[in-house]
Design an enzyme around this catalytic site. Structure first.
Site, PDB file in Angstrom:
ATOM      1  N   ASN A  72      -6.393  -9.466   2.783  1.00  0.00           N
ATOM      2  CA  ASN A  72      -6.378  -8.002   2.904  1.00  0.00           C
ATOM      3  C   ASN A  72      -6.166  -7.567   4.353  1.00  0.00           C
ATOM      4  OD1 ASN A  72      -8.819  -9.461   2.645  1.00  0.00           O
ATOM      5  ND2 ASN A  72     -10.019  -7.591   2.787  1.00  0.00           N
TER       6      ASN A  72
ATOM      7  N   ASN B  22       7.021   1.629   1.520  1.00  0.00           N
ATOM      8  CA  ASN B  22       5.849   2.350   1.021  1.00  0.00           C
ATOM      9  C   ASN B  22       5.813   3.788   1.530  1.00  0.00           C
ATOM     10  OD1 ASN B  22       4.859   0.467  -0.661  1.00  0.00           O
ATOM     11  ND2 ASN B  22       3.172  -0.208   0.635  1.00  0.00           N
TER      12      ASN B  22
ATOM     13  N   LYS C 201      -4.283   4.118 -11.103  1.00  0.00           N
ATOM     14  CA  LYS C 201      -3.154   4.311 -12.016  1.00  0.00           C
ATOM     15  C   LYS C 201      -3.473   3.537 -13.286  1.00  0.00           C
ATOM     16  CE  LYS C 201       0.700   1.890 -11.266  1.00  0.00           C
ATOM     17  NZ  LYS C 201       1.811   1.099 -10.666  1.00  0.00           N
TER      18      LYS C 201
ATOM     19  N   LYS D 177       8.741  -3.346   4.837  1.00  0.00           N
ATOM     20  CA  LYS D 177       7.627  -3.171   3.883  1.00  0.00           C
ATOM     21  C   LYS D 177       6.901  -1.840   4.136  1.00  0.00           C
ATOM     22  CE  LYS D 177       4.473  -3.647   0.970  1.00  0.00           C
ATOM     23  NZ  LYS D 177       4.670  -3.509  -0.465  1.00  0.00           N
TER      24      LYS D 177
ATOM     25  N   GLY E  26      -2.597  13.241  -7.015  1.00  0.00           N
ATOM     26  CA  GLY E  26      -2.473  12.620  -5.687  1.00  0.00           C
ATOM     27  C   GLY E  26      -2.366  11.119  -5.828  1.00  0.00           C
TER      28      GLY E  26
ATOM     29  N   ALA F 288       4.122  -3.576  -7.839  1.00  0.00           N
ATOM     30  CA  ALA F 288       3.191  -2.461  -8.023  1.00  0.00           C
ATOM     31  C   ALA F 288       2.148  -2.902  -9.039  1.00  0.00           C
ATOM     32  CB  ALA F 288       3.932  -1.219  -8.508  1.00  0.00           C
TER      33      ALA F 288
ATOM     34  N   TYR G  53      -5.111  -9.234  -5.516  1.00  0.00           N
ATOM     35  CA  TYR G  53      -4.136  -8.593  -6.413  1.00  0.00           C
ATOM     36  C   TYR G  53      -2.719  -9.075  -6.151  1.00  0.00           C
ATOM     37  CZ  TYR G  53      -7.608  -5.490  -8.377  1.00  0.00           C
ATOM     38  OH  TYR G  53      -8.695  -5.011  -9.062  1.00  0.00           O
TER      39      TYR G  53
ATOM     40  N   CYS H 146      -2.535   0.650  -0.907  1.00  0.00           N
ATOM     41  CA  CYS H 146      -1.428   0.451   0.031  1.00  0.00           C
ATOM     42  C   CYS H 146      -0.882   1.712   0.690  1.00  0.00           C
ATOM     43  CB  CYS H 146      -0.287  -0.259  -0.679  1.00  0.00           C
ATOM     44  SG  CYS H 146      -0.738  -1.930  -1.164  1.00  0.00           S
TER      45      CYS H 146
ATOM     46  N   GLU I 263       5.468  -8.377  -0.068  1.00  0.00           N
ATOM     47  CA  GLU I 263       5.460  -8.263  -1.533  1.00  0.00           C
ATOM     48  C   GLU I 263       5.650  -6.797  -1.934  1.00  0.00           C
ATOM     49  OE1 GLU I 263       5.598 -10.596  -3.917  1.00  0.00           O
ATOM     50  OE2 GLU I 263       5.984  -8.722  -4.954  1.00  0.00           O
TER      51      GLU I 263
HETATM   52  N1  LIG Z   1      -2.378  -4.755  -4.030  1.00  0.00           N
HETATM   53  C1  LIG Z   1      -1.072  -4.630  -4.075  1.00  0.00           C
HETATM   54  O1  LIG Z   1      -0.508  -4.147  -5.032  1.00  0.00           O
HETATM   55  C2  LIG Z   1      -0.223  -5.087  -2.920  1.00  0.00           C
HETATM   56  C3  LIG Z   1       1.154  -5.139  -3.089  1.00  0.00           C
HETATM   57  C4  LIG Z   1       1.948  -5.562  -2.028  1.00  0.00           C
HETATM   58  C5  LIG Z   1       1.356  -5.952  -0.827  1.00  0.00           C
HETATM   59  N2  LIG Z   1       0.017  -5.904  -0.690  1.00  0.00           N
HETATM   60  C6  LIG Z   1      -0.573  -6.409   0.557  1.00  0.00           C
HETATM   61  O2  LIG Z   1      -1.026  -7.744   0.313  1.00  0.00           O
HETATM   62  C7  LIG Z   1      -2.223  -8.025   1.045  1.00  0.00           C
HETATM   63  C8  LIG Z   1      -3.323  -8.443   0.093  1.00  0.00           C
HETATM   64  O3  LIG Z   1      -3.613  -7.357  -0.758  1.00  0.00           O
HETATM   65  P1  LIG Z   1      -4.527  -7.551  -2.052  1.00  0.00           P
HETATM   66  O4  LIG Z   1      -4.464  -6.268  -2.801  1.00  0.00           O
HETATM   67  O5  LIG Z   1      -4.178  -8.820  -2.745  1.00  0.00           O
HETATM   68  O6  LIG Z   1      -5.966  -7.724  -1.363  1.00  0.00           O
HETATM   69  P2  LIG Z   1      -7.305  -8.218  -2.043  1.00  0.00           P
HETATM   70  O7  LIG Z   1      -8.406  -7.606  -1.274  1.00  0.00           O
HETATM   71  O8  LIG Z   1      -7.246  -8.038  -3.526  1.00  0.00           O
HETATM   72  O9  LIG Z   1      -7.306  -9.803  -1.785  1.00  0.00           O
HETATM   73  C9  LIG Z   1      -7.417 -10.384  -0.528  1.00  0.00           C
HETATM   74  C10 LIG Z   1      -8.285 -11.636  -0.643  1.00  0.00           C
HETATM   75  O10 LIG Z   1      -8.264 -12.322   0.609  1.00  0.00           O
HETATM   76  C11 LIG Z   1      -9.527 -12.948   0.773  1.00  0.00           C
HETATM   77  N3  LIG Z   1      -9.723 -13.304   2.186  1.00  0.00           N
HETATM   78  C12 LIG Z   1      -9.896 -12.477   3.250  1.00  0.00           C
HETATM   79  N4  LIG Z   1     -10.005 -13.195   4.375  1.00  0.00           N
HETATM   80  C13 LIG Z   1      -9.914 -14.490   4.027  1.00  0.00           C
HETATM   81  C14 LIG Z   1      -9.947 -15.711   4.771  1.00  0.00           C
HETATM   82  N5  LIG Z   1     -10.092 -15.714   6.093  1.00  0.00           N
HETATM   83  N6  LIG Z   1      -9.828 -16.883   4.097  1.00  0.00           N
HETATM   84  C15 LIG Z   1      -9.673 -16.878   2.748  1.00  0.00           C
HETATM   85  N7  LIG Z   1      -9.616 -15.757   1.996  1.00  0.00           N
HETATM   86  C16 LIG Z   1      -9.737 -14.580   2.636  1.00  0.00           C
HETATM   87  C17 LIG Z   1     -10.506 -11.921   0.268  1.00  0.00           C
HETATM   88  O11 LIG Z   1     -11.736 -12.525  -0.068  1.00  0.00           O
HETATM   89  C18 LIG Z   1      -9.750 -11.351  -0.950  1.00  0.00           C
HETATM   90  O12 LIG Z   1     -10.128 -11.997  -2.152  1.00  0.00           O
HETATM   91  C19 LIG Z   1      -2.497  -6.752   1.847  1.00  0.00           C
HETATM   92  O13 LIG Z   1      -1.916  -6.880   3.118  1.00  0.00           O
HETATM   93  C20 LIG Z   1      -1.786  -5.674   1.056  1.00  0.00           C
HETATM   94  O14 LIG Z   1      -1.405  -4.593   1.870  1.00  0.00           O
HETATM   95  C21 LIG Z   1      -0.789  -5.496  -1.713  1.00  0.00           C
HETATM   96  O1  LIG Z   2       5.771   9.421  -9.474  1.00  0.00           O
HETATM   97  C1  LIG Z   2       4.684   8.947  -9.118  1.00  0.00           C
HETATM   98  C2  LIG Z   2       4.506   7.581  -8.813  1.00  0.00           C
HETATM   99  C3  LIG Z   2       3.260   7.141  -8.399  1.00  0.00           C
HETATM  100  N1  LIG Z   2       2.223   8.002  -8.299  1.00  0.00           N
HETATM  101  C4  LIG Z   2       0.908   7.506  -7.844  1.00  0.00           C
HETATM  102  O2  LIG Z   2       1.093   6.767  -6.659  1.00  0.00           O
HETATM  103  C5  LIG Z   2       0.105   5.734  -6.564  1.00  0.00           C
HETATM  104  C6  LIG Z   2       0.775   4.397  -6.304  1.00  0.00           C
HETATM  105  O3  LIG Z   2       1.501   4.010  -7.453  1.00  0.00           O
HETATM  106  P1  LIG Z   2       2.446   2.723  -7.463  1.00  0.00           P
HETATM  107  O4  LIG Z   2       3.330   2.757  -6.289  1.00  0.00           O
HETATM  108  O5  LIG Z   2       3.082   2.659  -8.784  1.00  0.00           O
HETATM  109  O6  LIG Z   2       1.388   1.522  -7.389  1.00  0.00           O
HETATM  110  P2  LIG Z   2       0.956   0.517  -6.200  1.00  0.00           P
HETATM  111  O7  LIG Z   2       0.381  -0.665  -6.852  1.00  0.00           O
HETATM  112  O8  LIG Z   2       0.159   1.247  -5.199  1.00  0.00           O
HETATM  113  O9  LIG Z   2       2.355   0.047  -5.548  1.00  0.00           O
HETATM  114  C7  LIG Z   2       2.824   0.524  -4.292  1.00  0.00           C
HETATM  115  O10 LIG Z   2       2.204  -0.167  -3.231  1.00  0.00           O
HETATM  116  C8  LIG Z   2       2.391  -1.603  -3.308  1.00  0.00           C
HETATM  117  C9  LIG Z   2       1.554  -2.190  -2.205  1.00  0.00           C
HETATM  118  O11 LIG Z   2       2.179  -2.200  -0.973  1.00  0.00           O
HETATM  119  C10 LIG Z   2       3.870  -1.903  -3.176  1.00  0.00           C
HETATM  120  O12 LIG Z   2       4.069  -3.307  -3.231  1.00  0.00           O
HETATM  121  C11 LIG Z   2       4.632  -1.220  -4.314  1.00  0.00           C
HETATM  122  O13 LIG Z   2       6.029  -1.460  -4.167  1.00  0.00           O
HETATM  123  C12 LIG Z   2       4.341   0.276  -4.265  1.00  0.00           C
HETATM  124  O14 LIG Z   2       4.949   0.920  -5.377  1.00  0.00           O
HETATM  125  C13 LIG Z   2      -0.668   5.784  -7.886  1.00  0.00           C
HETATM  126  O15 LIG Z   2      -1.872   6.483  -7.695  1.00  0.00           O
HETATM  127  C14 LIG Z   2       0.248   6.541  -8.811  1.00  0.00           C
HETATM  128  O16 LIG Z   2      -0.430   7.206  -9.834  1.00  0.00           O
HETATM  129  C15 LIG Z   2       2.385   9.341  -8.593  1.00  0.00           C
HETATM  130  O17 LIG Z   2       1.450  10.123  -8.508  1.00  0.00           O
HETATM  131  N2  LIG Z   2       3.621   9.785  -9.003  1.00  0.00           N
END
Ligand SMILES: NC(=O)c1ccc[n+]([C@@H]2O[C@H](COP(=O)([O-])OP(=O)(O)OC[C@H]3O[C@@H](n4cnc5c(N)ncnc54)[C@H](O)[C@@H]3O)[C@@H](O)[C@H]2O)c1
Ligand SMILES: O=c1ccn([C@@H]2O[C@H](COP(=O)(O)OP(=O)(O)O[C@H]3O[C@H](CO)[C@@H](O)[C@H](O)[C@H]3O)[C@@H](O)[C@H]2O)c(=O)[nH]1
Length: 459
Positions: A92, A221, A336, A217, A268, A165, A13, A273, A162
């Protein structure tokens, strides 16, 4: 250091959308996103854009523009590492499910595997960028692995967390509030700043030391989740006092010191994250013997668990204290709107609780597949797969989910739920027909006029 080729390990993601936007804004860079998951890489390469593994508004268009031009998806990790000057690690970092720190600490095994792989393969100097969310001081461990197991070449380590959201990832990437780069090497920091600088104004590119970047970071969060738990805590008080949480949110949000965002009361928070990162923060604080600090932040998660639980408790209580054999139509399974991600979605826990009470659940979500819904439930391990399958079905239409239902539970704030023919739904439901709106999405007076017994959060 001149960067022409970038590799991103982890096509999830974060890795997918982030690299797609960097590729779009830097047509001269060659970017390869690699992953061990073949199915995921195949989906990213699928010519049918509706089959991309991640649903995000605007993502398919950018992938369509850049894929096989300067953006590539591959399982050949070693080649991509070898030929790149800059390597993002975007794998991840889930909560540990075993050993020391089980249920609290971040599991860094995937990060370590990446570091060891980079050290093994690299033959030329590299900038290694931590894109994953990591505990403060992880860069130290990565540096140690790279320098102790590598081929004597130079690695510069940057932290570039990163903040996107889900559901708004592309907009967040195109117009970030800030880009954060932590590092020791000014040259490495500037190489990365230059890449973001093709579309992000320099004054929004913040340079810090590595540890501040890593800790910022987790802190961001924790603050965001704390706001949701804070407003949810007040929502319970509203329900007992005839105060209205929507009015309270508006009133406090107009104070410029508080601000209007992230004050939406809900069933909730979910998502991959918030809970993981706060538990990690709590674990780190405890590991430094900062028990008051740890307890303070842990309360955010405790309150969130309470909010999910009290939603299902209220539903059961209102349905005359039993849901045994009753059909509950659930609208939404994603954590969401505008995403197909279900990680830690409140819907999973509410469904699990209702199944314990022998409810018959029928789920409709516009973007989440039936198999995903079943596997989310199975993952909890509360009952057998066959029992889950018997108690919960997922259907391809909201009207099927709600037909003959005793109650509707709205779990995700998908816009389309507002547009349904609620009079038709009412006529097809058992009476009295209840709505439990976990997102305060529908118009309360309109629903009551139709005849529904309508319950929302904090009202
Ligand atoms: N999802 C979000 O909105 C979000 C936002 C900000 C930060 N983050 C952070 O970013 C990181 C990644 O999150 P994500 O949601 O993209 O995770 P994700 O699970 O969607 O993707 C991670 C990918 O890494 C791959 N992977 C794992 N080990 C590997 C390896 N050794 N070699 C190659 N590929 C490998 C997995 O197969 C998977 O496809 C996490 O630390 C998360 O906390 C996530
Ligand atoms: O007023 C609000 C805002 C959010 N939510 C809930 O909170 C959760 C998280 O929402 P949101 O933060 O918008 O989405 P994420 O993709 O989880 O993003 C958060 O987590 C990411 C992963 O670390 C960060 O990068 C982002 O900055 C941070 O917003 C969801 O279930 C929302 O429905 C509420 O219930 N009320």
């Amino acid at each position: 250091m001149l960067v022409r080729k970038i590799c991103c390990i982890g096509a999830g993601y974060v890795g997918g959308p982030t690299m797609a936007v960097i590729a779009k804004k830097n047509p001269d860079l060659k970017i390869t996103i690699v992953d061990i998951n073949k199915v995921r890489i195949n989906a990213w390469n699928d010519s049918d854009l509706s089959k991309l593994p991640i649903y995000e508004p605007g993502l398919a268009e950018i992938v369509d523009d850049t894929r096989n031009k300067n953006l590539f998806f591959s399982t050949d990790i070693d080649t991509a590492i070898d030929e790149s000057e800059m390597i993002f690690i975007s794998v991840n970092t889930p909560t540990k499910t075993y050993g020391v720190g089980k249920g609290m600490a971040a599991d860094l095994k995937y990060i370590e595997l990446c570091a060891r792989n980079i050290a093994k393969v690299a033959k030329t100097d590299k900038i290694v960028v931590e894109k994953s969310t990591l505990p403060v001081r992880t860069a130290e461990a990565i540096k140690s692995i790279l320098h102790n197991t590598g081929n004597g070449i130079d690695f510069k380590i940057l932290s570039n967390p990163e903040f996107l959201a889900e559901g708004t990832a592309i907009q967040d990437l195109l117009n970030p509030d800030r880009v954060l780069i932590g590092g020791e090497s000014e040259a490495a920091i500037e190489s990365l700043a230059q890449i973001y600088g093709t579309w992000v104004p320099q004054n929004k590119i913040l340079r810090t030391n590595v540890w501040s970047s890593e800790l910022s970071k987790l802190t961001a969060n924790a603050f965001l989740a704390q706001r949701v738990s804070s407003i949810n805590a007040i929502s319970e008080l509203c329900e007992l006092t005839e105060a209205n949480i929507e009015e309270v949110s508006k009133a406090i949000g107009m104070d410029s010191r508080i601000g209007p965002k992230f004050l939406k009361s809900s069933v909730g928070f979910g998502g991959s994250c918030f809970q993981k990162d706060i538990l990690n923060l709590v674990y780190i604080a405890r590991s430094y013997n900062l028990n008051q600090v740890a307890d303070y932040w842990e309360q955010v998660v405790i309150m969130n668990n309470h909010q999910k639980r009290r939603f299902s408790d209220r539903l059961i209580k209102t349905l005359y204290n039993t849901v045994s054999g009753k059909k509950i139509g659930m609208l939404g399974w994603a954590f969401k709107k505008d995403t197909n991600d279900t990680r830690e979605s409140a819907a999973i826990y509410v469904a699990d609780h209702l199944l314990n009470e022998q409810a018959m659940i029928s789920v409709y979500d516009p973007k989440v597949s039936c198999s995903k819904i079943q596997s989310d439930l199975n993952y909890l391990g509360t009952r057998t797969e066959a029992e889950n399958y018997e108690g919960l079905t997922s259907v391809d239409s909201p009207y099927k989910a709600l037909n003959e239902a005793h109650a509707v539970a709205i779990m995700t704030e998908w816009d389309e739920f507002k547009t349904y023919d609620w009079e038709k739904i009412y006529s097809q439901m058992k009476k009295p027909a209840f709505i439990f709106d976990g997102r305060n999405l529908l118009d309360k007076s309109k629903m009551s006029q139709i005849g529904f017994e309508y319950y929302s959060i904090g009202q």
